[in-house]
Scaffold this motif. Sequence first.
Motif, PDB file in Angstrom:
ATOM      1  N   PRO A  42      24.211  16.086  58.261  1.00  0.00           N
ATOM      2  CA  PRO A  42      23.170  17.029  57.804  1.00  0.00           C
ATOM      3  C   PRO A  42      23.286  18.429  58.382  1.00  0.00           C
ATOM      4  N   LEU A  43      24.429  19.054  58.140  1.00  0.00           N
ATOM      5  CA  LEU A  43      24.641  20.437  58.553  1.00  0.00           C
ATOM      6  C   LEU A  43      25.119  21.240  57.354  1.00  0.00           C
ATOM      7  N   PRO A  44      24.591  22.449  57.151  1.00  0.00           N
ATOM      8  CA  PRO A  44      25.105  23.271  56.051  1.00  0.00           C
ATOM      9  C   PRO A  44      26.538  23.709  56.360  1.00  0.00           C
ATOM     10  N   LEU A  66      12.540  17.084  53.273  1.00  0.00           N
ATOM     11  CA  LEU A  66      11.796  18.019  54.102  1.00  0.00           C
ATOM     12  C   LEU A  66      10.867  18.869  53.253  1.00  0.00           C
ATOM     13  N   SER A  67       9.787  19.290  53.839  1.00  0.00           N
ATOM     14  CA  SER A  67       8.919  20.245  53.169  1.00  0.00           C
ATOM     15  C   SER A  67       9.637  21.590  53.098  1.00  0.00           C
ATOM     16  N   PRO A  68       9.257  22.469  52.167  1.00  0.00           N
ATOM     17  CA  PRO A  68       9.923  23.776  52.078  1.00  0.00           C
ATOM     18  C   PRO A  68       9.919  24.546  53.391  1.00  0.00           C
ATOM     19  N   SER A  69       8.806  24.494  54.121  1.00  0.00           N
ATOM     20  CA  SER A  69       8.741  25.218  55.392  1.00  0.00           C
ATOM     21  C   SER A  69       9.671  24.597  56.430  1.00  0.00           C
ATOM     22  N   ALA A  70       9.729  23.257  56.478  1.00  0.00           N
ATOM     23  CA  ALA A  70      10.618  22.588  57.424  1.00  0.00           C
ATOM     24  C   ALA A  70      12.075  22.837  57.065  1.00  0.00           C
ATOM     25  N   GLN A  71      12.367  22.841  55.784  1.00  0.00           N
ATOM     26  CA  GLN A  71      13.728  23.132  55.338  1.00  0.00           C
ATOM     27  C   GLN A  71      14.141  24.544  55.742  1.00  0.00           C
ATOM     28  N   TYR A  72      13.241  25.485  55.592  1.00  0.00           N
ATOM     29  CA  TYR A  72      13.529  26.878  55.949  1.00  0.00           C
ATOM     30  C   TYR A  72      13.785  27.012  57.447  1.00  0.00           C
ATOM     31  N   ARG A  73      12.951  26.367  58.259  1.00  0.00           N
ATOM     32  CA  ARG A  73      13.121  26.441  59.715  1.00  0.00           C
ATOM     33  C   ARG A  73      14.426  25.780  60.151  1.00  0.00           C
ATOM     34  N   TYR A  74      14.737  24.640  59.556  1.00  0.00           N
ATOM     35  CA  TYR A  74      15.964  23.935  59.927  1.00  0.00           C
ATOM     36  C   TYR A  74      17.202  24.746  59.547  1.00  0.00           C
ATOM     37  N   ALA A  75      17.180  25.335  58.347  1.00  0.00           N
ATOM     38  CA  ALA A  75      18.313  26.143  57.891  1.00  0.00           C
ATOM     39  C   ALA A  75      18.518  27.353  58.799  1.00  0.00           C
ATOM     40  N   ASN A  76      17.427  27.987  59.215  1.00  0.00           N
ATOM     41  CA  ASN A  76      17.543  29.142  60.104  1.00  0.00           C
ATOM     42  C   ASN A  76      18.000  28.749  61.500  1.00  0.00           C
ATOM     43  N   LEU A  77      17.667  27.519  61.902  1.00  0.00           N
ATOM     44  CA  LEU A  77      18.025  27.062  63.236  1.00  0.00           C
ATOM     45  C   LEU A  77      19.510  26.746  63.355  1.00  0.00           C
ATOM     46  N   VAL A  78      20.049  25.999  62.379  1.00  0.00           N
ATOM     47  CA  VAL A  78      21.440  25.544  62.486  1.00  0.00           C
ATOM     48  C   VAL A  78      22.401  26.311  61.585  1.00  0.00           C
ATOM     49  N   GLY A  79      21.881  26.956  60.547  1.00  0.00           N
ATOM     50  CA  GLY A  79      22.741  27.628  59.570  1.00  0.00           C
ATOM     51  C   GLY A  79      23.731  28.608  60.164  1.00  0.00           C
ATOM     52  N   PRO A  80      23.299  29.529  61.018  1.00  0.00           N
ATOM     53  CA  PRO A  80      24.240  30.530  61.552  1.00  0.00           C
ATOM     54  C   PRO A  80      25.339  29.934  62.430  1.00  0.00           C
ATOM     55  N   TYR A  81      25.117  28.723  62.930  1.00  0.00           N
ATOM     56  CA  TYR A  81      26.081  28.138  63.868  1.00  0.00           C
ATOM     57  C   TYR A  81      26.737  26.873  63.303  1.00  0.00           C
ATOM     58  N   SER A  82      26.495  26.561  62.031  1.00  0.00           N
ATOM     59  CA  SER A  82      26.933  25.275  61.493  1.00  0.00           C
ATOM     60  C   SER A  82      28.447  25.110  61.535  1.00  0.00           C
ATOM     61  N   ASN A  83      29.197  26.141  61.161  1.00  0.00           N
ATOM     62  CA  ASN A  83      30.657  26.025  61.181  1.00  0.00           C
ATOM     63  C   ASN A  83      31.186  25.807  62.595  1.00  0.00           C
ATOM     64  N   LEU A  84      30.618  26.526  63.547  1.00  0.00           N
ATOM     65  CA  LEU A  84      31.026  26.349  64.945  1.00  0.00           C
ATOM     66  C   LEU A  84      30.678  24.947  65.430  1.00  0.00           C
ATOM     67  N   ILE A  85      29.494  24.474  65.062  1.00  0.00           N
ATOM     68  CA  ILE A  85      29.080  23.125  65.460  1.00  0.00           C
ATOM     69  C   ILE A  85      30.026  22.085  64.885  1.00  0.00           C
ATOM     70  N   VAL A  89      33.385  22.129  66.764  1.00  0.00           N
ATOM     71  CA  VAL A  89      33.240  21.514  68.091  1.00  0.00           C
ATOM     72  C   VAL A  89      33.130  20.000  67.966  1.00  0.00           C
ATOM     73  N   LEU A  90      32.321  19.526  67.012  1.00  0.00           N
ATOM     74  CA  LEU A  90      32.159  18.087  66.817  1.00  0.00           C
ATOM     75  C   LEU A  90      33.482  17.427  66.446  1.00  0.00           C
ATOM     76  N   CYS A  91      34.286  18.118  65.633  1.00  0.00           N
ATOM     77  CA  CYS A  91      35.560  17.551  65.200  1.00  0.00           C
ATOM     78  C   CYS A  91      36.574  17.497  66.326  1.00  0.00           C
ATOM     79  N   PHE A  92      36.761  18.618  67.022  1.00  0.00           N
ATOM     80  CA  PHE A  92      37.817  18.694  68.027  1.00  0.00           C
ATOM     81  C   PHE A  92      37.462  17.959  69.317  1.00  0.00           C
TER      82      PHE A  92
END
Length: 229
Positions: A155-157, A169-188, A191-194
């Motif tokens: 569950p990472l963008p 998720l509710s629209p507000s929860a979806q928005y908060r989650y996307a803002n929380l992990v979205g900018p760092y999803s590729n880095l995450i 890291v998880l892979c390597f």
Amino acid sequence: MLPYVVSERNTIMLSLDATIIYRIPALLMALTVHEYAHGAMSTHLGDPTPGAQGRLTMNPLAHLDIIGTLVLLLVGFGWAKPVMVDSRYYRHPRHDMMKVALAGPLANLFLCFLALSLDGFFLRYFASRTFYSVHFFLQWLSLYNVWFAFFNLVPLPPLDGFKVLSYFLSPSAQYRYANLVGPYSNLILIVLCFTGIIGIIISPLATLYLRLASEVSYLLLTPFAFFLP
């Protein structure tokens, strides 16, 4: 990641020096089927975007993401170029978007089951006439598809798992989650892979599916014993 598949009787371990000639076609097929399934489902739901952008095709070159493919070859996990869809064409955008998201992983799981079934069929009834190259290709095909399916459900963008989670998720929860992990999803994800953490998460699911799919395919193939020598 140590590659493996489940045969009709036990787990067959593949050595890490398996030739690239089996891996490349299996990898390309897994990636292509995954992205084509997204595009086909979105098109079925009324969205012309995948076809207009040339993604409604089984040509792997239309779906490859250079970085995602290299990572997949190096560590066993990766991604393809996402198919662009437009939910404005859907009758039920929230529900239909989840259908589109699930189409890719489900297509991979089906192809994995098909590869296991074909491999089991050849090994069980035509082992003496089966080329080893076909056997190894089908093993890699099942391996890539099952891991690719479960990896994309993380569950990472921009992975499919994020879209599936968003449905619950509710629209507000979806928005908060996307803002929380979205900018760092590729880095995450990198890291998880390597670090191998993603393997610890996915391995039990992949192993369970491979074993269940192998057992089901074995049962389905049993009736052929009455017609074949």
